[in-house]
Design an enzyme around this catalytic site. Structure first.
Site, PDB file in Angstrom:
ATOM      1  N   GLY A  27     159.702  -4.705  -7.568  1.00  0.00           N
ATOM      2  CA  GLY A  27     160.852  -3.833  -7.319  1.00  0.00           C
ATOM      3  C   GLY A  27     161.975  -3.945  -8.322  1.00  0.00           C
ATOM      4  O   GLY A  27     163.114  -3.573  -8.030  1.00  0.00           O
ATOM      5  N   SER A  28     161.675  -4.408  -9.543  1.00  0.00           N
ATOM      6  CA  SER A  28     162.776  -4.535 -10.507  1.00  0.00           C
ATOM      7  C   SER A  28     163.285  -3.166 -10.961  1.00  0.00           C
ATOM      8  O   SER A  28     164.480  -3.016 -11.240  1.00  0.00           O
ATOM      9  CB  SER A  28     162.352  -5.387 -11.709  1.00  0.00           C
ATOM     10  OG  SER A  28     161.413  -4.727 -12.514  1.00  0.00           O
ATOM     11  N   LEU A 109     148.031   9.160  -6.914  1.00  0.00           N
ATOM     12  CA  LEU A 109     148.457  10.106  -5.882  1.00  0.00           C
ATOM     13  C   LEU A 109     147.388  11.159  -5.636  1.00  0.00           C
ATOM     14  O   LEU A 109     146.766  11.672  -6.572  1.00  0.00           O
ATOM     15  CB  LEU A 109     149.767  10.779  -6.287  1.00  0.00           C
ATOM     16  CG  LEU A 109     150.988   9.855  -6.278  1.00  0.00           C
ATOM     17  CD1 LEU A 109     152.205  10.595  -6.801  1.00  0.00           C
ATOM     18  CD2 LEU A 109     151.259   9.309  -4.871  1.00  0.00           C
ATOM     19  N   ASN A 123     157.412   9.320 -12.833  1.00  0.00           N
ATOM     20  CA  ASN A 123     156.794   7.990 -12.852  1.00  0.00           C
ATOM     21  C   ASN A 123     157.245   7.249 -14.104  1.00  0.00           C
ATOM     22  O   ASN A 123     157.526   7.858 -15.136  1.00  0.00           O
ATOM     23  CB  ASN A 123     155.265   8.161 -12.886  1.00  0.00           C
ATOM     24  CG  ASN A 123     154.526   6.839 -12.949  1.00  0.00           C
ATOM     25  OD1 ASN A 123     154.846   5.892 -12.225  1.00  0.00           O
ATOM     26  ND2 ASN A 123     153.520   6.758 -13.815  1.00  0.00           N
ATOM     27  N   HIS A 125     155.816   4.382 -16.741  1.00  0.00           N
ATOM     28  CA  HIS A 125     154.560   3.731 -17.130  1.00  0.00           C
ATOM     29  C   HIS A 125     154.828   2.817 -18.334  1.00  0.00           C
ATOM     30  O   HIS A 125     155.510   3.214 -19.277  1.00  0.00           O
ATOM     31  CB  HIS A 125     153.521   4.808 -17.503  1.00  0.00           C
ATOM     32  CG  HIS A 125     152.174   4.223 -17.819  1.00  0.00           C
ATOM     33  ND1 HIS A 125     151.288   3.829 -16.833  1.00  0.00           N
ATOM     34  CD2 HIS A 125     151.575   3.934 -19.006  1.00  0.00           C
ATOM     35  CE1 HIS A 125     150.198   3.337 -17.406  1.00  0.00           C
ATOM     36  NE2 HIS A 125     150.344   3.383 -18.719  1.00  0.00           N
ATOM     37  N   GLU A 159     148.495  16.201 -11.645  1.00  0.00           N
ATOM     38  CA  GLU A 159     147.206  15.714 -11.134  1.00  0.00           C
ATOM     39  C   GLU A 159     146.437  14.924 -12.190  1.00  0.00           C
ATOM     40  O   GLU A 159     145.611  14.082 -11.874  1.00  0.00           O
ATOM     41  CB  GLU A 159     146.365  16.889 -10.630  1.00  0.00           C
ATOM     42  CG  GLU A 159     146.880  17.422  -9.301  1.00  0.00           C
ATOM     43  CD  GLU A 159     146.020  18.533  -8.739  1.00  0.00           C
ATOM     44  OE1 GLU A 159     144.788  18.369  -8.713  1.00  0.00           O
ATOM     45  OE2 GLU A 159     146.593  19.572  -8.366  1.00  0.00           O
ATOM     46  N   GLU A 191     162.433  -0.258 -19.500  1.00  0.00           N
ATOM     47  CA  GLU A 191     162.204   0.578 -18.311  1.00  0.00           C
ATOM     48  C   GLU A 191     163.469   0.663 -17.463  1.00  0.00           C
ATOM     49  O   GLU A 191     163.763   1.707 -16.875  1.00  0.00           O
ATOM     50  CB  GLU A 191     161.072  -0.009 -17.455  1.00  0.00           C
ATOM     51  CG  GLU A 191     159.711   0.047 -18.089  1.00  0.00           C
ATOM     52  CD  GLU A 191     158.620  -0.514 -17.172  1.00  0.00           C
ATOM     53  OE1 GLU A 191     158.683  -0.297 -15.956  1.00  0.00           O
ATOM     54  OE2 GLU A 191     157.705  -1.178 -17.690  1.00  0.00           O
TER      55      GLU A 191
END
Ligand code: GRF
Length: 217
Positions: A27-28, A109, A123, A125, A159, A191
């Protein structure tokens, strides 16, 4: 006050972007988002819900420490992945979430989820996509491949896993003495700025997608 006047708090309520975060681990990135939020740097975005698919994940504690609602949604057999995720989707909708942020969510997902949140799901990555996409250990892959630079990417979720339009990227050099841990740690630092900045840009209505290019207004 005349009838045409907008009270500041009413105006604020209209402009808040309600964010739901999906996380599975430490959870950073969630912590970074919530710190930006606390300091007022997240623009008009507010994390209103955290959904976690792993009991005991650090992300649950991070949410609790910031007084943000957190819900554990594990996939329970015989429930399929798609069924479990559509339950998550319904919960996000109940909370009137407008943007879904995947911050270390370790499940691919389901197409139905992606379609429901198309253009409203991003997202982070830990590689320079499209390199090392679709991997849960992209930092190790980068080291093994021998690239001299890697980094992180924030992108819209489609997708096609890790192939959605790219919002932003940060470059990190691979040092000769790096191992997976040291490289991951330096990427993570990037990030923690890249993701909140992307959420802020989204909240400010600055992002649009032309063909597959994200354009900043
Ligand atoms: C990050 O490296 C992110 O890029 C990847 O999963 C990791 C999550 O870390 N998708 P944390 O849980 O936010 O600390």
């Amino acid at each position: 006050m005349s009838s045409g006047t907008i009270k500041p708090q009413t105006f604020w309520a209209w402009t808040v972007l309600r964010v739901g975060v999906l996380a599975s681990g430490r959870g950073s990135n969630l912590e970074a988002l919530l710190q930006w939020q606390s300091s007022g740097a997240l623009g008009g975005a507010e994390v209103v819900l955290v959904v976690c698919n792993r009991a005991g994940a650090g992300a649950l504690e991070v949410a609790a420490s910031h007084n943000v609602e957190a819900v554990l949604c594990e996939q329970k057999r015989p429930q399929t992945r798609a069924e479990a995720q559509m339950q998550v989707s319904a919960l996000l909708e109940e909370r009137a979430v407008q943007l879904v942020v995947l911050a270390g969510y370790d499940r691919i997902l389901a197409p139905a989820f992606v379609r429901r949140w198309a253009g409203r799901c991003i997202n982070v990555h830990p590689s320079l996509l499209p390199a090392f996409g679709g991997s849960l250990h992209a930092q190790r892959d980068a080291l093994e491949y021998g690239v001299k630079v890697t980094g992180c990417t924030v992108h819209f979720v489609t997708e096609d896993v890790d192939r959605g339009p790219i919002i932003s990227q940060a470059v990190v050099s691979v040092l000769p003495e790096d191992d997976e841990q040291s490289l991951s740690a330096r990427i993570l630092v990037q990030e923690h700025t890249l993701l909140p900045a992307a959420v802020r840009a989204y909240a400010q209505g600055r992002l649009s997608v032309e063909n597959r290019r994200v354009v900043y207004g």
